[in-house]
Scaffold this active site. Structure first.
Site, PDB file in Angstrom:
ATOM      1  N   ARG A  26     -23.199 -10.898   2.672  1.00  0.00           N
ATOM      2  CA  ARG A  26     -22.592 -11.882   3.665  1.00  0.00           C
ATOM      3  C   ARG A  26     -22.161 -13.167   3.178  1.00  0.00           C
ATOM      4  NH1 ARG A  26     -22.862 -15.312   7.859  1.00  0.00           N
ATOM      5  NH2 ARG A  26     -22.435 -14.815  10.152  1.00  0.00           N
ATOM      6  N   ASP A  46     -17.790  -4.529  14.192  1.00  0.00           N
ATOM      7  CA  ASP A  46     -18.466  -5.076  15.428  1.00  0.00           C
ATOM      8  C   ASP A  46     -17.381  -4.797  16.542  1.00  0.00           C
ATOM      9  OD1 ASP A  46     -20.621  -7.166  16.301  1.00  0.00           O
ATOM     10  OD2 ASP A  46     -18.848  -7.568  17.612  1.00  0.00           O
ATOM     11  N   ARG A  94     -29.153  -8.264   9.344  1.00  0.00           N
ATOM     12  CA  ARG A  94     -29.716  -9.508   8.517  1.00  0.00           C
ATOM     13  C   ARG A  94     -31.294  -9.338   8.301  1.00  0.00           C
ATOM     14  NH1 ARG A  94     -27.815 -13.558  12.892  1.00  0.00           N
ATOM     15  NH2 ARG A  94     -28.202 -11.631  14.163  1.00  0.00           N
ATOM     16  N   ARG A  98     -27.810  -1.019  14.415  1.00  0.00           N
ATOM     17  CA  ARG A  98     -27.795  -2.063  13.584  1.00  0.00           C
ATOM     18  C   ARG A  98     -28.602  -1.848  12.362  1.00  0.00           C
ATOM     19  NH1 ARG A  98     -26.418  -7.293  16.371  1.00  0.00           N
ATOM     20  NH2 ARG A  98     -25.026  -6.670  17.834  1.00  0.00           N
ATOM     21  N   TYR A 154     -17.613  -9.754  27.496  1.00  0.00           N
ATOM     22  CA  TYR A 154     -17.164 -10.865  26.174  1.00  0.00           C
ATOM     23  C   TYR A 154     -15.984 -11.433  26.389  1.00  0.00           C
ATOM     24  CZ  TYR A 154     -21.434  -9.702  23.735  1.00  0.00           C
ATOM     25  OH  TYR A 154     -23.082  -9.359  23.438  1.00  0.00           O
TER      26      TYR A 154
HETATM   27  O1  CP3 Z   1     -25.531  -0.772  13.485  1.00  0.00           O
HETATM   28  C1  CP3 Z   1     -24.603  -1.322  12.373  1.00  0.00           C
HETATM   29  O2  CP3 Z   1     -25.492  -1.388  11.375  1.00  0.00           O
HETATM   30  C2  CP3 Z   1     -23.429  -1.255  12.319  1.00  0.00           C
HETATM   31  C3  CP3 Z   1     -22.974  -2.641  12.815  1.00  0.00           C
HETATM   32  C4  CP3 Z   1     -22.742  -3.184  14.133  1.00  0.00           C
HETATM   33  C5  CP3 Z   1     -22.853  -4.529  14.490  1.00  0.00           C
HETATM   34  N1  CP3 Z   1     -22.423  -4.845  15.572  1.00  0.00           N
HETATM   35  C6  CP3 Z   1     -22.811  -5.572  13.354  1.00  0.00           C
HETATM   36  C7  CP3 Z   1     -23.188  -6.786  13.567  1.00  0.00           C
HETATM   37  C8  CP3 Z   1     -22.517  -2.641  15.579  1.00  0.00           C
HETATM   38  C9  CP3 Z   1     -22.753  -1.156  15.810  1.00  0.00           C
HETATM   39  C10 CP3 Z   1     -22.446  -3.639  16.465  1.00  0.00           C
HETATM   40  C11 CP3 Z   1     -22.124  -3.666  17.730  1.00  0.00           C
HETATM   41  C12 CP3 Z   1     -22.413  -4.431  18.888  1.00  0.00           C
HETATM   42  N2  CP3 Z   1     -21.779  -5.996  18.389  1.00  0.00           N
HETATM   43  C13 CP3 Z   1     -22.753  -4.502  20.177  1.00  0.00           C
HETATM   44  C14 CP3 Z   1     -23.236  -3.181  20.654  1.00  0.00           C
HETATM   45  C15 CP3 Z   1     -24.491  -2.804  20.268  1.00  0.00           C
HETATM   46  C16 CP3 Z   1     -25.534  -3.940  20.944  1.00  0.00           C
HETATM   47  O3  CP3 Z   1     -26.252  -4.567  20.071  1.00  0.00           O
HETATM   48  O4  CP3 Z   1     -25.640  -3.794  22.200  1.00  0.00           O
HETATM   49  C17 CP3 Z   1     -22.844  -5.712  20.695  1.00  0.00           C
HETATM   50  C18 CP3 Z   1     -22.983  -5.979  22.079  1.00  0.00           C
HETATM   51  C19 CP3 Z   1     -22.034  -6.628  19.625  1.00  0.00           C
HETATM   52  C20 CP3 Z   1     -21.725  -8.091  19.716  1.00  0.00           C
HETATM   53  C21 CP3 Z   1     -22.378  -8.986  18.853  1.00  0.00           C
HETATM   54  N3  CP3 Z   1     -22.175  -8.855  17.488  1.00  0.00           N
HETATM   55  C22 CP3 Z   1     -23.467  -9.929  19.182  1.00  0.00           C
HETATM   56  C23 CP3 Z   1     -23.817 -10.217  20.409  1.00  0.00           C
HETATM   57  C24 CP3 Z   1     -23.845 -10.269  17.974  1.00  0.00           C
HETATM   58  C25 CP3 Z   1     -24.682 -11.480  17.637  1.00  0.00           C
HETATM   59  C26 CP3 Z   1     -26.136 -11.097  17.916  1.00  0.00           C
HETATM   60  C27 CP3 Z   1     -26.697 -10.703  16.450  1.00  0.00           C
HETATM   61  O5  CP3 Z   1     -27.471  -9.832  16.492  1.00  0.00           O
HETATM   62  O6  CP3 Z   1     -26.467 -11.497  15.835  1.00  0.00           O
HETATM   63  C28 CP3 Z   1     -22.801  -9.977  16.953  1.00  0.00           C
HETATM   64  C29 CP3 Z   1     -22.809 -10.071  15.332  1.00  0.00           C
HETATM   65  C30 CP3 Z   1     -23.401  -8.850  14.675  1.00  0.00           C
HETATM   66  N4  CP3 Z   1     -22.795  -7.746  14.574  1.00  0.00           N
HETATM   67  C31 CP3 Z   1     -24.282  -9.056  13.297  1.00  0.00           C
HETATM   68  C32 CP3 Z   1     -24.031  -7.579  12.737  1.00  0.00           C
HETATM   69  C33 CP3 Z   1     -24.682  -7.259  11.466  1.00  0.00           C
HETATM   70  C34 CP3 Z   1     -24.875 -10.210  12.671  1.00  0.00           C
HETATM   71  C35 CP3 Z   1     -23.893 -11.044  12.562  1.00  0.00           C
HETATM   72  C36 CP3 Z   1     -24.159 -12.098  11.170  1.00  0.00           C
HETATM   73  O7  CP3 Z   1     -24.316 -11.380  10.096  1.00  0.00           O
HETATM   74  O8  CP3 Z   1     -24.384 -13.220  11.124  1.00  0.00           O
END
Ligand code: CP3
Length: 369
Positions: free
Chosen positions: A42, A79, A33, A29, A155
């Protein structure tokens, strides 16, 4: 497709268990944010999906952390839930909340209708991969990724993250394992197509995120998570245009099953912060590179403590392989995604500490960096 030659190949070399002059690092990640520039892009995009589906925005935010920190790999900005979205489950992200699927798999009929998506629906992801490869100009390699079949199913059945220990998906797993297996079989096939298309678009390594594998009971993990990760690995392209494509598997909470995971047909195992890297190296370091595993919460401490914790992780792994051929190697990462509350200066301290200390831990070896 033709892209610029790679200037820094430390990440790919470490994936293949080859010596590098220092321990490469990137952060799960890393685009997100905790970076004010991410929040600005964003808000211009209007939503998370607005960012992810727009090739220019996705390229811009992928590169943001690399502009600030000398990280050794980039990861596609997208994502894991793009796949269920393409299956018609209707993905959205409300500001400040987790993901939501409008049409989760609640009954037998919904499971029966589930099908592998048309990859054209995910064209925006593959276009982003190609665009990012061009924008990187060979600085560092680009990692593509997907959720594991099991983590996607979590999910897809719940419709969101879980506040009650995955009650919905686990109820289905125990009462209707046949339905669970059908979802997982469809997911495995979808993930194979999705990752192979990322490889063809320019991804130089691919990572499977099994974020919720660790929520399963012993026995259930092997049957519902590991077996389908294996199926995915068996379907992935091993190389593209003459380059080996390393495959990384990360199971959060999977430390207890490391020995079994050591038998997976992949190059790298990611581990969370509950694992001792020295012990993991003794268990699987003869066969796999290891990735991890600083507790993301360590980044809340001031820079001096961040550096100290980084050194602890490096020393837990020990001096990596330095000679010719293959041997035990380490890719530094966090044990899970970086928190949105992380001060960016602390990340700078981490990157500096990992590069400096890991260089000092080994005799100099050749390799582009
Ligand atoms: O690593 C990176 O920089 C690449 C981007 C990336 C995102 N999601 C962007 C994201 C990657 C590799 C993921 C994978 C992802 N997404 C996983 C597996 C990795 C892990 O964390 O276990 C999972 C379970 C998800 C599902 C997901 N997406 C959740 C649970 C959430 C909400 C929680 C959170 O951190 O906000 C997201 C949203 C998300 N995916 C954001 C980002 C940058 C934040 C969203 C926003 O900007 O509002």
């Amino acid at each position: 497709m033709s892209f610029a030659p790679l200037a820094n190949d430390t990440f790919l070399r470490a994936c293949l268990r080859q010596a590098t002059p220092y321990t490469p690092l990137w952060l799960m990640r890393q685009a997100g944010r905790y970076l004010p520039e991410y929040k600005a892009t964003r808000s211009r995009a209007g939503s998370f999906m607005g960012l992810a589906t727009n090739v220019d925005y996705a390229t811009e935010v992928t590169l943001q952390p690399l502009e600030r920190f000398p990280l050794d790999a980039a990861i596609l900005f997208s994502d894991i839930l793009t796949v269920p979205d393409a299956m018609g489950l209707g993905l959205s992200f409300a500001e400040g909340e987790g993901p939501k699927l409008a049409r989760p798999l609640r009954d037998e009929a919904a499971v029966a209708r589930l099908a592998v998506p048309d990859l054209e629906q995910l064209r925006y992801v593959f276009d982003a991969v190609t665009s990012i490869r061009h924008a990187l100009k060979g600085r560092v390699p680009l990692i593509g990724f997907s959720g594991s079949p099991w983590t996607l199913a979590c999910y897809m059945v719940e419709g969101s993250g879980s506040k009650d220990d995955w009650r919905g998906v686990k109820s289905m797993l125990y009462s209707r394992p046949d339905l669970m297996h059908r979802i997982l079989a469809v997911n495995a096939e979808a993930v194979i197509g999705y990752l192979n298309a990322q490889i063809e678009a320019g991804a130089q390594a691919v990572m499977v995120f099994d974020s919720w594998g660790g929520a399963l009971a012993d026995g259930a993990f092997q049957e519902f998570s590991l077996a389908y990760t294996e199926r995915v690995l068996a379907g992935l392209k091993r190389s593209h245009e003459g380059q080996v494509i390393p495959r990384l598997v990360f199971t959060k909470g999977g430390g207890l099953w490391l020995e079994q995971m050591g038998a997976l047909d992949c190059e790298v195992l990611g581990v969370d912060w509950t694992v001792n890297l020295g012990r993991a190296r003794a268990l699987v370091g003869g066969a796999k590179a290891l990735q991890g595993n600083l507790d993301p919460a360590a980044l809340f401490a001031p820079p001096a403590q961040v550096a100290q914790q980084a050194r602890r992780v490096l020393e837990a792994f020990g001096t990596p392989h330095t000679g010719p051929g293959a041997g035990p190697t380490h890719i530094f990462n966090l044990g899970h995604g970086i928190s949105q509350f992380t001060p960016p200066e602390h990340v700078a301290a981490l990157v500096e500490a990992v590069h400096t200390h890991s260089r000092a831990m080994r005799p100099q070896v050749s390799g582009k960096a």
